[in-house]
Design a protein around this motif. Structure first.
Motif, PDB file in Angstrom:
ATOM      1  N   GLY A 420       0.837  -1.183   0.000  1.00 18.71           N
ATOM      2  CA  GLY A 420       0.000   0.000   0.000  1.00 18.71           C
ATOM      3  C   GLY A 420       0.885   1.251   0.000  1.00 18.71           C
ATOM      4  N   PRO A 421       0.342   2.460  -0.027  1.00 16.34           N
ATOM      5  CA  PRO A 421      -1.093   2.745  -0.135  1.00 16.34           C
ATOM      6  C   PRO A 421      -1.611   2.564  -1.556  1.00 16.34           C
ATOM      7  CG  PRO A 421       0.153   4.784  -0.128  1.00 16.34           C
ATOM      8  CD  PRO A 421       1.159   3.676   0.023  1.00 16.34           C
ATOM      9  N   GLY A 422      -2.899   2.807  -1.728  1.00 14.52           N
ATOM     10  CA  GLY A 422      -3.513   2.639  -3.030  1.00 14.52           C
ATOM     11  C   GLY A 422      -4.231   1.305  -3.118  1.00 14.52           C
ATOM     12  N   PRO A 423      -4.928   1.061  -4.233  1.00 14.92           N
ATOM     13  CA  PRO A 423      -5.666  -0.194  -4.387  1.00 14.92           C
ATOM     14  C   PRO A 423      -4.740  -1.402  -4.269  1.00 14.92           C
ATOM     15  CG  PRO A 423      -6.291   1.387  -6.083  1.00 14.92           C
ATOM     16  CD  PRO A 423      -5.105   1.962  -5.378  1.00 14.92           C
ATOM     17  N   LEU A 424      -5.206  -2.377  -3.511  1.00 14.65           N
ATOM     18  CA  LEU A 424      -4.430  -3.590  -3.285  1.00 14.65           C
ATOM     19  C   LEU A 424      -5.299  -4.786  -3.669  1.00 14.65           C
ATOM     20  CD1 LEU A 424      -1.576  -4.103  -2.206  1.00 14.65           C
ATOM     21  CD2 LEU A 424      -2.583  -4.566   0.032  1.00 14.65           C
ATOM     22  N   TRP A 425      -4.891  -5.462  -4.731  1.00 21.84           N
ATOM     23  CA  TRP A 425      -5.675  -6.575  -5.266  1.00 21.84           C
ATOM     24  C   TRP A 425      -5.111  -7.902  -4.778  1.00 21.84           C
ATOM     25  CZ3 TRP A 425      -9.855  -6.386  -8.784  1.00 21.84           C
ATOM     26  CH2 TRP A 425     -10.186  -5.106  -9.239  1.00 21.84           C
ATOM     27  N   LEU A 426      -6.028  -8.800  -4.433  1.00 20.00           N
ATOM     28  CA  LEU A 426      -5.657 -10.190  -4.167  1.00 20.00           C
ATOM     29  C   LEU A 426      -6.557 -11.056  -5.037  1.00 20.00           C
ATOM     30  CD1 LEU A 426      -4.129 -12.396  -2.739  1.00 20.00           C
ATOM     31  CD2 LEU A 426      -5.765 -12.282  -0.851  1.00 20.00           C
ATOM     32  N   ARG A 427      -5.937 -11.726  -5.997  1.00 18.97           N
ATOM     33  CA  ARG A 427      -6.697 -12.539  -6.952  1.00 18.97           C
ATOM     34  C   ARG A 427      -6.435 -14.016  -6.687  1.00 18.97           C
ATOM     35  NH1 ARG A 427      -4.923  -8.013  -9.935  1.00 18.97           N
ATOM     36  NH2 ARG A 427      -6.621  -6.878 -10.985  1.00 18.97           N
ATOM     37  N   LEU A 448     -10.819  -8.187  -3.640  1.00 20.49           N
ATOM     38  CA  LEU A 448     -10.562  -9.601  -3.395  1.00 20.49           C
ATOM     39  C   LEU A 448     -11.397 -10.438  -4.359  1.00 20.49           C
ATOM     40  CD1 LEU A 448      -9.331 -11.885  -1.727  1.00 20.49           C
ATOM     41  CD2 LEU A 448     -11.161 -11.571  -0.044  1.00 20.49           C
ATOM     42  N   ASP A 449     -10.717 -11.226  -5.182  1.00 22.92           N
ATOM     43  CA  ASP A 449     -11.375 -12.071  -6.180  1.00 22.92           C
ATOM     44  C   ASP A 449     -11.274 -13.531  -5.743  1.00 22.92           C
ATOM     45  OD1 ASP A 449     -12.413 -13.373  -8.342  1.00 22.92           O
ATOM     46  OD2 ASP A 449     -10.970 -12.615  -9.804  1.00 22.92           O
ATOM     47  N   LEU A 450     -12.406 -14.101  -5.343  1.00 17.47           N
ATOM     48  CA  LEU A 450     -12.485 -15.509  -4.931  1.00 17.47           C
ATOM     49  C   LEU A 450     -13.431 -16.284  -5.835  1.00 17.47           C
ATOM     50  CD1 LEU A 450     -12.788 -14.937  -1.069  1.00 17.47           C
ATOM     51  CD2 LEU A 450     -10.743 -15.637  -2.315  1.00 17.47           C
ATOM     52  N   SER A 451     -13.609 -15.829  -7.056  1.00 12.97           N
ATOM     53  CA  SER A 451     -14.589 -16.447  -7.951  1.00 12.97           C
ATOM     54  C   SER A 451     -14.139 -17.836  -8.384  1.00 12.97           C
ATOM     55  CB  SER A 451     -14.786 -15.565  -9.186  1.00 12.97           C
ATOM     56  OG  SER A 451     -13.553 -15.393  -9.887  1.00 12.97           O
ATOM     57  N   GLY A 452     -15.144 -18.683  -8.674  1.00  9.32           N
ATOM     58  CA  GLY A 452     -14.871 -20.000  -9.230  1.00  9.32           C
ATOM     59  C   GLY A 452     -14.207 -20.965  -8.283  1.00  9.32           C
ATOM     60  N   ASN A 453     -14.457 -20.838  -6.980  1.00  8.69           N
ATOM     61  CA  ASN A 453     -13.871 -21.754  -6.007  1.00  8.69           C
ATOM     62  C   ASN A 453     -14.952 -22.679  -5.432  1.00  8.69           C
ATOM     63  OD1 ASN A 453     -10.905 -21.172  -5.646  1.00  8.69           O
ATOM     64  ND2 ASN A 453     -11.716 -19.095  -5.476  1.00  8.69           N
ATOM     65  N   LEU A 454     -14.638 -23.315  -4.316  1.00  7.48           N
ATOM     66  CA  LEU A 454     -15.553 -24.292  -3.713  1.00  7.48           C
ATOM     67  C   LEU A 454     -16.006 -23.846  -2.335  1.00  7.48           C
ATOM     68  CD1 LEU A 454     -13.492 -27.504  -4.633  1.00  7.48           C
ATOM     69  CD2 LEU A 454     -15.337 -26.439  -5.950  1.00  7.48           C
ATOM     70  N   LEU A 455     -16.054 -22.556  -2.107  1.00  7.65           N
ATOM     71  CA  LEU A 455     -16.400 -22.022  -0.791  1.00  7.65           C
ATOM     72  C   LEU A 455     -17.873 -22.243  -0.475  1.00  7.65           C
ATOM     73  CD1 LEU A 455     -14.475 -18.634  -0.982  1.00  7.65           C
ATOM     74  CD2 LEU A 455     -13.811 -20.668   0.304  1.00  7.65           C
ATOM     75  N   ARG A 456     -18.144 -22.789   0.690  1.00  3.27           N
ATOM     76  CA  ARG A 456     -19.516 -22.923   1.193  1.00  3.27           C
ATOM     77  C   ARG A 456     -19.821 -21.899   2.280  1.00  3.27           C
ATOM     78  NH1 ARG A 456     -21.938 -27.633  -0.487  1.00  3.27           N
ATOM     79  NH2 ARG A 456     -20.537 -29.169  -1.463  1.00  3.27           N
ATOM     80  N   SER A 457     -18.789 -21.321   2.837  1.00  3.93           N
ATOM     81  CA  SER A 457     -18.964 -20.314   3.881  1.00  3.93           C
ATOM     82  C   SER A 457     -17.739 -19.407   3.887  1.00  3.93           C
ATOM     83  CB  SER A 457     -19.138 -20.974   5.253  1.00  3.93           C
ATOM     84  OG  SER A 457     -17.984 -21.734   5.589  1.00  3.93           O
ATOM     85  N   LEU A 458     -17.843 -18.323   4.625  1.00  2.00           N
ATOM     86  CA  LEU A 458     -16.751 -17.368   4.751  1.00  2.00           C
ATOM     87  C   LEU A 458     -16.165 -17.455   6.153  1.00  2.00           C
ATOM     88  CD1 LEU A 458     -18.373 -14.311   2.968  1.00  2.00           C
ATOM     89  CD2 LEU A 458     -16.527 -15.745   2.085  1.00  2.00           C
TER      90      LEU A 458
END
Length: 547
Positions: A420-427, A448-458
């Motif tokens: 940081g500072p500024g936008p911080l991406w985690l893909r 935060l990009d968590l798309s296309g995974n197997l998450l059932r909960s956070l």
């Protein structure tokens, strides 16, 4: 050791044994309850009951009371009686507790030879009798622990799968702290003999990971974050802690003066939490030409006397302090061996063994941990391969292995973050994540990009993401949000392609004050007749994208 068939006598013989036990047990029971009986008579009555059933705790209690009232040296005879009761039931809690009580009441410190012989006899018939193992460990304080190490080593020389003997050895060694180099070398050689003898047995592999580890460190502050606009001070810990008004372990100061107010959980629950928040006093509105005040904040965590400081300059909206990340501890936080040469030698041993036994579960897991402890980024590809092979070799523990693989991916993602500072991406898209570990390390992440995974909960500690503006959870397996924390900066959330079918499942989002955009395309809720109307009532200010 486990999975052995327990041999039982025939049904008729079992019935005869039970009837005889009931006869011996029931005859003295009624008069035994009488009060005011002489100690000798109480001992005789309770002895009849316990000889048939050593698990009657009341009898042991009354027997101790009678012994206290009885004169003379009754310890030797009572020890012999307890030994006979253990012959009836070698795992009787009451009998073992009574024996420990007797040793504490002996007139002279017992030599322990008889007790060690008793334990050895019982362990010969059942090596998993944890009562006997605990009793032997209690005697170590009176004797030379080296003899116990030799005893455990002798048992292991007969059977490397004796997990109880490995555990006994570990309990004797670890209280001394980190093992000296010579001792560590000897233990590693013992493990090497065991794993090459039977690579499929898990006992030696568990022992290896333990002697290379340290005790789980106590909770500590890993981040302090302050935001001027929110007027909030956030303190993030390495492990969940409890902060209550009657336990002021966490204190804060502003420009040298103690801050008043109650800490609250950043995870929206009054339970142990990673993140704790404190409201800052809001200054009176100043003219536009007047400079904003400089804020100097200090945070103290009493259990380890740690004091952290953050200064918010007049031209800053946010400021933070973060603990430097130790790469080797992200995937295997308990790793305790500091000498990388020791870890490298174990890596080579595991690689050599895998050539002979490519489906050894303990070897695959241990090698993944070792590689990540040495150089997580440099060994990422090989560690991923071993975890994938572990899934194939151990289909009964897919969930455990999937969580381990998720932690590896999260650790690699954390190591790739900027400061940081500024936008911080985690893909982390399409990583087959079943969980999101290390959320407490993502305080400064904005996207935060968590798309296309197997998450059932956070994770419950998602509340640590104080700067998160955009969260993509599309194409996961979430049917509801669970205890979704009130994220103060969240503006856009994508839940497309998740099996969300009821509007109340999204009710926690009402606590996110800045949420403006919500994606729900290809969800059961999008095709429900009353879904959009219900959601409009729950989140009236949110723009919902249904397609």
């Amino acid at each position: 050791m486990h999975g052995r068939l327990k041999l039982r006598p025939p049904d008729a013989a079992r019935r005869r044994q039970r009837e005889e036990k009931l006869r011996l047990y029931g005859r003295p029971w009624t008069p035994y309850w009488g009060r005011g009986r002489p100690p000798a008579q109480v001992l005789s009555l309770t002895g009849s009951v316990l000889a048939a059933n050593p698990d009657v705790g009341t009898c042991w209690n009354l027997r101790r009371r009678a012994l206290d009232a009885l004169g003379g040296d009754w310890v030797p005879g009572e020890l012999a009686f307890v030994a006979s009761c253990l012959g009836v039931n070698p795992k009787s809690y009451g009998a073992w507790h009574h024996r420990a009580w007797l040793l504490g009441h002996a007139r002279a410190p017992p030599a322990g030879r008889e007790d060690r012989a008793l334990c050895e006899r019982l362990l010969t018939s059942d090596p998993r009798n944890f009562h006997a193992w605990e009793h032997r460990r209690a005697l170590v304080s009176r004797e030379d622990p080296d003899s116990e190490l030799a005893f455990a080593g002798d048992l292991l020389s007969r059977d490397f799968s004796n997990f109880s003997a490995w555990h006994h050895r570990l309990r004797l060694l670890l209280p001394a702290g980190n093992l000296p180099p010579d001792r560590l070398k000897a233990e590693l050689e013992l493990v090497q003999n065991a794993v090459f003898t039977d690579p499929t047995d898990q006992s030696a592999w568990v022992y290896l990971r333990c002697i290379l580890s340290r005790a789980t460190p106590p909770p500590r502050i890993i981040c302090v974050y302050v935001n001027r606009e929110d007027a909030t001070l956030a303190v993030v810990f390495s492990r969940p802690v409890v902060v209550t008004p009657d336990r002021p372990d966490l204190t804060a100061t502003l420009d040298g003066s103690a801050l008043e107010g109650a800490w609250r959980s950043g995870e929206g629950r009054p339970r142990p939490s990673h993140t704790w928040l404190l409201d800052l006093p809001r200054p009176a509105e100043a003219p536009p030409t007047e400079q904003r005040p400089r804020l100097h904040l200090g945070v103290t965590w009493e259990p380890d006397s740690a004091h952290r400081q953050v200064t918010l300059l007049p031209d800053q909206d946010e400021a933070w302090w973060q603990e430097p990340i130790v790469a080797r501890e992200l995937f295997w936080p308990e790793v305790g061996v500091a000498d990388p040469q020791v870890l490298r030698e174990q890596v080579e041993t595991c690689r050599e063994l895998l050539e002979l036994e490519p489906r050894s579960r303990g070897c695959l897991l241990t090698l993944s941990l070792l590689l990540s402890a040495l150089d997580p980024l440099g060994h990422a590809h090989e560690a991923r391969q071993h975890l994938q092979h572990l899934k194939e070799a151990d289909p009964l523990r897919l969930g455990f292995v999937a969580d381990a693989a998720s932690r590896l991916e999260a650790a690699l993602g954390v190591l790739g973050l900027g400061a940081g500072p500024g936008p911080l991406w985690l893909r982390l898209p399409e990583k087959a994540l079943t969980s999101l570990p290390l959320a407490e390390r993502l305080v400064l992440v904005t996207h935060l990009d968590l798309s296309g995974n197997l998450l059932r909960s956070l994770p419950r500690n998602l509340g640590a993401l104080r700067c998160l503006q955009e969260l993509d959870l599309s194409r996961n397996r979430m049917s509801d949000l669970g205890p979704f924390p009130p994220l103060p900066r969240l503006e856009r959330l994508r839940l497309d392609g998740n099996p969300i079918s009821h509007a109340p499942a999204l009710a926690p989002l009402a606590a996110c004050p800045r949420l403006a955009r919500l994606g729900l395309a290809e969800t059961p809720l999008s095709s429900a007749p009353d879904g959009p109307a219900q959601l409009a009532q729950l989140l009236p200010l949110v723009d919902v994208a249904w397609t």
